[in-house]
Design a protein around this motif. Sequence first.
Motif, mmCIF file in Angstrom:
data_model
loop_
_atom_site.group_PDB
_atom_site.id
_atom_site.type_symbol
_atom_site.label_atom_id
_atom_site.label_comp_id
_atom_site.label_asym_id
_atom_site.label_seq_id
_atom_site.Cartn_x
_atom_site.Cartn_y
_atom_site.Cartn_z
ATOM 1 N N SER A 27 0.835 -1.204 0.000
ATOM 2 C CA SER A 27 0.000 0.000 0.000
ATOM 3 C C SER A 27 0.874 1.261 0.000
ATOM 4 C CB SER A 27 -0.955 -0.001 1.193
ATOM 5 O OG SER A 27 -0.253 0.114 2.405
ATOM 6 N N HIS A 28 2.054 1.154 0.611
ATOM 7 C CA HIS A 28 2.964 2.308 0.575
ATOM 8 C C HIS A 28 3.441 2.588 -0.849
ATOM 9 C CE1 HIS A 28 4.002 1.421 5.057
ATOM 10 N NE2 HIS A 28 2.885 2.128 4.918
ATOM 11 N N VAL A 29 3.734 1.524 -1.573
ATOM 12 C CA VAL A 29 4.188 1.688 -2.961
ATOM 13 C C VAL A 29 3.095 2.366 -3.785
ATOM 14 C CG1 VAL A 29 4.896 0.478 -5.062
ATOM 15 C CG2 VAL A 29 5.716 -0.303 -2.849
ATOM 16 N N THR A 30 1.860 1.927 -3.561
ATOM 17 C CA THR A 30 0.748 2.531 -4.300
ATOM 18 C C THR A 30 0.693 4.039 -4.061
ATOM 19 O OG1 THR A 30 -0.478 0.459 -4.011
ATOM 20 C CG2 THR A 30 -1.733 2.380 -4.716
ATOM 21 N N GLU A 31 0.859 4.422 -2.808
ATOM 22 C CA GLU A 31 0.858 5.860 -2.482
ATOM 23 C C GLU A 31 2.036 6.574 -3.148
ATOM 24 O OE1 GLU A 31 0.833 6.637 1.748
ATOM 25 O OE2 GLU A 31 -0.812 5.188 2.020
ATOM 26 N N TRP A 32 3.165 5.878 -3.116
ATOM 27 C CA TRP A 32 4.399 6.455 -3.674
ATOM 28 C C TRP A 32 4.238 6.745 -5.169
ATOM 29 C CZ3 TRP A 32 8.516 4.153 -6.736
ATOM 30 C CH2 TRP A 32 9.721 4.884 -6.716
ATOM 31 N N TYR A 33 3.593 5.801 -5.884
ATOM 32 C CA TYR A 33 3.323 6.028 -7.313
ATOM 33 C C TYR A 33 2.442 7.250 -7.491
ATOM 34 C CZ TYR A 33 4.929 1.255 -8.493
ATOM 35 O OH TYR A 33 5.663 0.117 -8.681
ATOM 36 N N GLU A 34 1.442 7.355 -6.614
ATOM 37 C CA GLU A 34 0.503 8.463 -6.761
ATOM 38 C C GLU A 34 1.170 9.806 -6.506
ATOM 39 O OE1 GLU A 34 -2.702 7.279 -4.223
ATOM 40 O OE2 GLU A 34 -3.454 5.824 -5.704
ATOM 41 N N GLY A 35 2.214 9.777 -5.688
ATOM 42 C CA GLY A 35 2.949 11.008 -5.415
ATOM 43 C C GLY A 35 3.637 11.573 -6.650
ATOM 44 N N ASP A 36 4.028 10.675 -7.553
ATOM 45 C CA ASP A 36 4.716 11.117 -8.774
ATOM 46 C C ASP A 36 4.526 10.028 -9.836
ATOM 47 O OD1 ASP A 36 6.392 11.786 -10.803
ATOM 48 O OD2 ASP A 36 8.190 12.048 -9.551
ATOM 49 N N ARG A 37 3.647 10.306 -10.793
ATOM 50 C CA ARG A 37 3.261 9.279 -11.780
ATOM 51 C C ARG A 37 4.452 8.792 -12.603
ATOM 52 N NH1 ARG A 37 -1.116 7.133 -10.255
ATOM 53 N NH2 ARG A 37 -1.778 6.529 -12.358
ATOM 54 N N SER A 38 5.503 9.601 -12.686
ATOM 55 C CA SER A 38 6.646 9.184 -13.507
ATOM 56 C C SER A 38 7.326 7.957 -12.890
ATOM 57 C CB SER A 38 7.633 10.334 -13.636
ATOM 58 O OG SER A 38 8.286 10.559 -12.398
ATOM 59 N N ARG A 39 7.082 7.717 -11.599
ATOM 60 C CA ARG A 39 7.680 6.556 -10.941
ATOM 61 C C ARG A 39 7.144 5.234 -11.513
ATOM 62 N NH1 ARG A 39 6.742 9.436 -5.133
ATOM 63 N NH2 ARG A 39 8.689 10.585 -5.065
ATOM 64 N N LEU A 40 6.021 5.320 -12.230
ATOM 65 C CA LEU A 40 5.467 4.098 -12.826
ATOM 66 C C LEU A 40 6.436 3.472 -13.826
ATOM 67 C CD1 LEU A 40 1.756 5.204 -13.294
ATOM 68 C CD2 LEU A 40 2.608 3.428 -11.759
ATOM 69 N N ALA A 41 7.348 4.294 -14.326
ATOM 70 C CA ALA A 41 8.352 3.758 -15.257
ATOM 71 C C ALA A 41 9.226 2.728 -14.553
ATOM 72 C CB ALA A 41 9.202 4.893 -15.801
#
Length: 672
Positions: free
Chosen positions: A200-214
Amino acid sequence: MIVDVQRRVHDAIADAIGRQFGIAPPPFAVEVPPSRAMGDLAVTVAFQLARTLRKAPRAIAQDVAAAVGRIPGIARLVATPNGYLNLYLERPSFLIERVRGQVQPHTPAAGKTIVEHTAINPNKAAHIGHLRNAALGDTLVRVMQFRRTPVETQNYIDDTGVQVADVIVGFRELERRTLDEVRQIADTTRFDYHCWDLYSHVTEWYEGDRSRLAIREAALHDLERGGNETAEMGALIVDRIVRAHLATMARLNIAYDLLTYEGDILRLHFWTHAFDILKASGAVFRQTRGKLEGCWVMRIEEGADAEPGPADLDPVEEDSREKVIVRSNGVVTYVGKDIANQFWKFGLLGRDFRYRRFGTQANGRPLWATTSEDTDPSAPAFGRASRIYNVIDSRQMYLQALLSQALRTLGHPHEAENSIHFSYEMVALSHATARELGYQPAAEGSDAAKKPFVEVSGRKGLGVKIDDLLDVLTQKAAVEVSKRNPELLPEERRLVASQIAVAAIRYFMLKFSRGKLIVFDMEEALSFEGETGPYLQYAVVRANNIFHKLNEREGLSEADVIRTLDGLAADEILARGEPTPANDAIDLWAVVFEAARLDDVVEQVVRSLEFSVLAKYAFGLAQMFNTFYHRYSILNEEQPDRKRWRAAGVAYYRAQLTRALDLMGIEVPTRM
RNA sequence: GCGCCCGUAGCUCAGCUGGAUAGAGCAUCGGACUUCUAAUCCGAGGGUCGCAGGUUCGACUCCUGCCGGGCGCACCA
């Protein structure tokens, strides 16, 4: 067990209709009338024949009754004034044959069946949503085994998916762990719980900066390709989480035959092979225009009544009827992998996995897993089934329909027909329970707040973990057990408490019909009274106690009782006078007859794939026994013949209810 | 928009391929423990089976149309 009698009655009446009226009898069922006063079995064929024979149902029923000769096991047949045919069983012999195990359940011939269930993403702890899946799947397996259908239980492990990649990213980017450190965590903590939070932390982290989805994309790619550190960490995580899931399921008496790893489907080129077959048949083709240009797609069959669109149909709309199987970048979608897997299950792929022994389960059975390494020559033959049940919630209906469609398109209509999506609605949380879990209630007046439930979300870390629920239930049960049985040793108390906890939760998951969304409420699930698993267990424990006492006080065993029934005065089990609704009380016969219905109920369950029918049947039987128990004494009954018949009836009842509970994965404690 | 699911007592739900008086649990109220252990039992109240048509000897059940709610319909799984 009454299916044997039902068939005898059916054949005798069908035969009588043929002789009496010179016609082939219409299909008809041998039913159970609403009350024992009306008889034990009933046939309504006279109503069906009224039109074709142009005769009153009453007259037809009388003619049929007159034409039917003696049916073994049937005491009498009555044509009622309104046209029912009611049958009364030969009660003493009915019970004697069954309590002596001379009548086995009806077992129709059937080919090998595969049941795939559980299939939890191996990246976090299992929650109550997964529990419904596993409880339904395992009960299906048990029901199949009851009917002597050869069944293979598979648990699909998506070890190369996005969810696993996310946890890898979490360990790497958020916690900055090396492979060894992850192993250290896995060895020393509740690893599945750790990953639950991390995910769930990772999910939040992605939401913080969408570029992290790369980063996720890169991890996913490495995971699929293999032979790198990402894949190595993935393999470790998957292995540990799968073992945690298996341990959780073992607590619930759920076991498997084979773990099917998605990674092996890729590495053993199942997909490449399936793709060749699909291309050759034209089932998939490369789209050359529109927004899906460059993808390999499959046409989606609309409903039978779907009108073909006008010739100048908007190309965008046309595209929406195609499902992407291979993306334009060449990567296969999960639909492709699923098709390959389904083909393998039916033995249609022309390839097989390799196998390794994964371990031995709590029930003593070996567990196997697929592998891409050398195969273990002692592995049994997996796959090649004639029927497949995929236990997956109703949200995936669309995709399951595609599997059938692919089979049909490739000229396997029979397999398509036997490719069954065992669909059920999801489990959500009540607002009260979500609040207890620390979930912030949605803003007043918002859409989310208006809904009567809160959706479970692994992504958000919102859900009740199965192990937590079992722990709470076990603790509560232990308190109740101590209260009633203070002399029990701690070890025995623990065992009984866990059996009660399992009964509570498994029954709760089965008592709703599968099309119903379960709004999980902690307080409701923790109940041990009323329509619950522990109520059912208690109803068997009571019967067991009777036999313990009978043995203790009089040296009379169950076997003695069963052996010495012949020749006893049987008035206790025989009808008392003319049956009328007025004297239709719950008595010994009512309990015996209800207990015998188990195999008929199982047939109904298989027809409808509705386990609530089994749950309600078991509850109704327990209820009936409890009423009987209060009304009639066995130990204190002075008339010896009467006492033996009652004891025999209770013996049969407890054997049958114990079997019914076993079908639901519920054990009977020694004491309660 | 299309597809699937749900709508039955105050609440949560059963009701089997159409069949005999619509049931259960919880909750409420009133009873039953020197007894085969009360995790139980007995009793009471509580229903336009979402609405409207249709098929049938017979519909909670099947068909059609509405109303209300949920879930799907991605180059995610």
